[in-house]
Design a protein around this motif. Structure first.
Motif, PDB file in Angstrom:
ATOM      1  N   LEU A  39       0.838  -1.176   0.164  1.00 60.55           N
ATOM      2  CA  LEU A  39      -0.096   0.215  -0.107  1.00 60.55           C
ATOM      3  C   LEU A  39       0.904   1.185  -0.113  1.00 60.55           C
ATOM      4  CD1 LEU A  39      -2.667  -0.977   2.841  1.00 60.55           C
ATOM      5  CD2 LEU A  39      -2.741  -1.436   0.431  1.00 60.55           C
ATOM      6  N   MET A  40       0.499   2.129  -0.836  1.00 62.44           N
ATOM      7  CA  MET A  40       1.368   3.349  -0.983  1.00 62.44           C
ATOM      8  C   MET A  40       0.520   4.685  -0.875  1.00 62.44           C
ATOM      9  SD  MET A  40       3.646   2.450  -4.317  1.00 62.44           S
ATOM     10  CE  MET A  40       2.612   1.566  -5.336  1.00 62.44           C
ATOM     11  N   PRO A  41       1.199   5.747  -0.011  1.00 61.72           N
ATOM     12  CA  PRO A  41       0.355   6.818   0.099  1.00 61.72           C
ATOM     13  C   PRO A  41       0.297   7.688  -1.260  1.00 61.72           C
ATOM     14  CG  PRO A  41       2.479   7.005   1.094  1.00 61.72           C
ATOM     15  CD  PRO A  41       2.193   5.694   0.562  1.00 61.72           C
ATOM     16  N   THR A  42      -0.671   8.667  -1.329  1.00 64.32           N
ATOM     17  CA  THR A  42      -0.660   9.570  -2.562  1.00 64.32           C
ATOM     18  C   THR A  42       0.649  10.220  -2.552  1.00 64.32           C
ATOM     19  OG1 THR A  42      -2.859   9.884  -1.864  1.00 64.32           O
ATOM     20  CG2 THR A  42      -1.950  11.403  -3.461  1.00 64.32           C
ATOM     21  N   PRO A  43       1.141  10.368  -3.866  1.00 61.35           N
ATOM     22  CA  PRO A  43       2.504  10.946  -3.857  1.00 61.35           C
ATOM     23  C   PRO A  43       2.280  12.498  -3.595  1.00 61.35           C
ATOM     24  CG  PRO A  43       1.779   9.772  -6.013  1.00 61.35           C
ATOM     25  CD  PRO A  43       0.856   9.755  -5.275  1.00 61.35           C
ATOM     26  N   ALA A  44       3.227  13.162  -3.178  1.00 62.47           N
ATOM     27  CA  ALA A  44       3.436  14.539  -2.654  1.00 62.47           C
ATOM     28  C   ALA A  44       2.833  15.604  -3.517  1.00 62.47           C
ATOM     29  CB  ALA A  44       4.733  14.783  -2.079  1.00 62.47           C
ATOM     30  N   ASP A  45       3.361  15.414  -4.727  1.00 65.15           N
ATOM     31  CA  ASP A  45       3.130  16.575  -5.721  1.00 65.15           C
ATOM     32  C   ASP A  45       1.362  16.283  -6.289  1.00 65.15           C
ATOM     33  OD1 ASP A  45       3.326  14.071  -7.162  1.00 65.15           O
ATOM     34  OD2 ASP A  45       4.465  14.963  -8.827  1.00 65.15           O
ATOM     35  N   VAL A  46       0.903  15.220  -5.782  1.00 65.01           N
ATOM     36  CA  VAL A  46      -0.618  15.159  -6.240  1.00 65.01           C
ATOM     37  C   VAL A  46      -1.304  15.751  -5.243  1.00 65.01           C
ATOM     38  CG1 VAL A  46      -2.440  13.477  -6.779  1.00 65.01           C
ATOM     39  CG2 VAL A  46      -0.250  13.020  -7.957  1.00 65.01           C
ATOM     40  N   ALA A  47      -0.927  15.480  -3.625  1.00 60.51           N
ATOM     41  CA  ALA A  47      -1.809  15.667  -2.686  1.00 60.51           C
ATOM     42  C   ALA A  47      -1.690  17.356  -2.389  1.00 60.51           C
ATOM     43  CB  ALA A  47      -1.187  15.179  -1.554  1.00 60.51           C
ATOM     44  N   LEU A  48      -0.544  18.012  -3.031  1.00 59.76           N
ATOM     45  CA  LEU A  48      -0.202  19.207  -2.369  1.00 59.76           C
ATOM     46  C   LEU A  48       0.314  19.977  -3.784  1.00 59.76           C
ATOM     47  CD1 LEU A  48      -0.520  21.379   0.014  1.00 59.76           C
ATOM     48  CD2 LEU A  48       1.580  20.641   0.655  1.00 59.76           C
ATOM     49  N   ASP A  49      -0.243  21.515  -3.888  1.00 58.51           N
ATOM     50  CA  ASP A  49      -0.010  22.448  -5.044  1.00 58.51           C
ATOM     51  C   ASP A  49       0.925  23.372  -4.111  1.00 58.51           C
ATOM     52  OD1 ASP A  49       0.645  23.468  -7.431  1.00 58.51           O
ATOM     53  OD2 ASP A  49      -1.301  24.570  -7.123  1.00 58.51           O
ATOM     54  N   CYS A  50       2.297  23.459  -4.614  1.00 63.36           N
ATOM     55  CA  CYS A  50       3.272  24.522  -3.820  1.00 63.36           C
ATOM     56  C   CYS A  50       3.750  25.529  -4.788  1.00 63.36           C
ATOM     57  CB  CYS A  50       4.456  23.844  -3.238  1.00 63.36           C
ATOM     58  SG  CYS A  50       4.303  22.594  -1.923  1.00 63.36           S
ATOM     59  N   PRO A  51       3.885  26.720  -4.142  1.00 61.86           N
ATOM     60  CA  PRO A  51       4.341  27.926  -4.864  1.00 61.86           C
ATOM     61  C   PRO A  51       5.750  27.678  -5.479  1.00 61.86           C
ATOM     62  CG  PRO A  51       4.013  28.315  -2.505  1.00 61.86           C
ATOM     63  CD  PRO A  51       3.672  26.942  -2.803  1.00 61.86           C
ATOM     64  N   ASN A  52       6.003  28.508  -6.530  1.00 65.13           N
ATOM     65  CA  ASN A  52       7.331  28.345  -7.199  1.00 65.13           C
ATOM     66  C   ASN A  52       8.402  28.463  -6.169  1.00 65.13           C
ATOM     67  OD1 ASN A  52       6.276  28.015  -9.760  1.00 65.13           O
ATOM     68  ND2 ASN A  52       6.444  30.226 -10.085  1.00 65.13           N
ATOM     69  N   GLY A  53       9.283  27.557  -6.304  1.00 63.93           N
ATOM     70  CA  GLY A  53      10.657  27.464  -5.485  1.00 63.93           C
ATOM     71  C   GLY A  53      10.474  26.642  -4.361  1.00 63.93           C
ATOM     72  N   GLN A  54       9.364  26.041  -4.142  1.00 59.66           N
ATOM     73  CA  GLN A  54       8.947  24.968  -3.103  1.00 59.66           C
ATOM     74  C   GLN A  54       8.575  23.699  -3.618  1.00 59.66           C
ATOM     75  OE1 GLN A  54       6.365  26.519   0.063  1.00 59.66           O
ATOM     76  NE2 GLN A  54       7.445  28.604  -0.141  1.00 59.66           N
ATOM     77  N   THR A  55       8.838  22.644  -3.026  1.00 61.33           N
ATOM     78  CA  THR A  55       8.444  21.076  -3.418  1.00 61.33           C
ATOM     79  C   THR A  55       7.551  20.540  -2.214  1.00 61.33           C
ATOM     80  OG1 THR A  55      10.714  21.080  -4.275  1.00 61.33           O
ATOM     81  CG2 THR A  55       9.426  18.972  -4.005  1.00 61.33           C
ATOM     82  N   ALA A  56       6.642  20.088  -2.851  1.00 60.92           N
ATOM     83  CA  ALA A  56       5.688  19.129  -2.095  1.00 60.92           C
ATOM     84  C   ALA A  56       6.272  17.943  -1.429  1.00 60.92           C
ATOM     85  CB  ALA A  56       4.340  18.869  -2.765  1.00 60.92           C
ATOM     86  N   THR A  57       6.253  17.775  -0.155  1.00 58.47           N
ATOM     87  CA  THR A  57       6.971  16.770   0.287  1.00 58.47           C
ATOM     88  C   THR A  57       6.135  16.034   1.354  1.00 58.47           C
ATOM     89  OG1 THR A  57       9.079  18.086   0.507  1.00 58.47           O
ATOM     90  CG2 THR A  57       8.957  16.336   1.777  1.00 58.47           C
ATOM     91  N   LEU A  58       6.129  14.816   1.157  1.00 55.72           N
ATOM     92  CA  LEU A  58       5.467  13.921   2.513  1.00 55.72           C
ATOM     93  C   LEU A  58       6.412  13.973   3.618  1.00 55.72           C
ATOM     94  CD1 LEU A  58       3.372  11.928   3.359  1.00 55.72           C
ATOM     95  CD2 LEU A  58       4.809  10.070   2.231  1.00 55.72           C
ATOM     96  N   LEU A  59       5.622  14.417   4.764  1.00 55.23           N
ATOM     97  CA  LEU A  59       6.303  14.529   6.107  1.00 55.23           C
ATOM     98  C   LEU A  59       6.084  13.219   7.058  1.00 55.23           C
ATOM     99  CD1 LEU A  59       5.418  18.340   7.317  1.00 55.23           C
ATOM    100  CD2 LEU A  59       7.476  17.130   5.928  1.00 55.23           C
TER     101      LEU A  59
END
Length: 162
Positions: free
Chosen positions: A115-135
Motif C-alpha cells: 500500500l502506498m500513500p498519495t504522491p506528494a505532488d498530487v496531494a499538495l500544490d506548492c508555490p514556485n521554488g517550493q516542493t511538495a513533500t510527504l512529512l
C-alpha cells in the motif's frame, strides 16, 4: 426390474450426485493463518504479507489488503526547510491494493501486497521554488480479504513513519 429396485437405484444415483456436488464445497475451510499474516513499513509504504490455507489446489483468488492512512504533506523551500508560514495538508483515506494469487497443490497461498500513500505532488500544490513533500504517514486498521473465498483477517498494529 421391480419398481422398488428402480426407485432404490434412482435414490442411490441422486445421493451420489448430491454428495459429488457438495464435495468440493466441503473440501476446504479457507482462512488466513494469523501467525503468517503481518504488516511492516518499507519507507512510507505498508507491506502486507499473508498466508491463506484451505483452498482447492489451483484456485485463483483475488486478495485485497486495505488500511486507513493519515498522511501529512508540506511545502519545503529550496534550502530543505519548511517556510515559517507552511502550506500543509493532511489526507485521511482508506487505501487498498489487490492481486490475483493461485493456490499451490497444498491449497495455500503465500503473498504480499504493498500500500502506498498519495504522491506528494498530487496531494499538495506548492508555490514556485517550493516542493511538495510527504512529512509523515500513519497506517492503521489493516485488513486482508479474499474476495473469492470470503476469508478475512485483521492485522494488529499501527505503523508510522518517520
Amino acid at each position: 426390474m421391480s419398481i422398488r429396485r428402480a426407485l432404490a437405484a434412482l435414490g442411490a444415483a441422486a445421493a451420489l450426485v448430491l454428495v459429488g456436488a457438495a464435495g468440493p464445497a466441503m473440501a476446504g475451510n479457507p482462512h488466513f493463518i494469523k501467525n503468517a499474516t503481518s504488516a511492516h513499513l518499507d519507507g512510507v509504504n505498508l507491506v502486507v504479507d499473508f498466508k491463506e490455507a484451505g483452498l482447492p489446489s489451483g484456485a485463483v483468488e483475488t486478495v485485497v489488503a486495505s488500511a486507513d492512512l493519515s498522511a501529512t504533506y508540506s511545502c519545503v523551500n529550496g534550502g530543505g526547510n519548511v517556510p515559517s508560514d507552511p502550506k500543509k495538508t493532511t489526507i485521511d483515506s482508506r487505501v487498498s491494493e489487490s492481486g490475483e494469487f493461485t493456490a499451490a497443490k497444498n491449497g495455500n497461498i503465500v503473498g504480499s501486497l504493498t500500500l502506498m500513500p498519495t504522491p506528494a505532488d498530487v496531494a499538495l500544490d506548492c508555490p514556485n521554488g517550493q516542493t511538495a513533500t510527504l512529512l509523515s504517514v500513519v497506517w492503521s486498521n489493516v485488513t486482508v480479504e479474499d474476495l473469492d473465498s470470503g476469508a478475512f483477517i485483521a492485522v494488529k498494529g499501527t505503523f508510522s513513519a518517520p
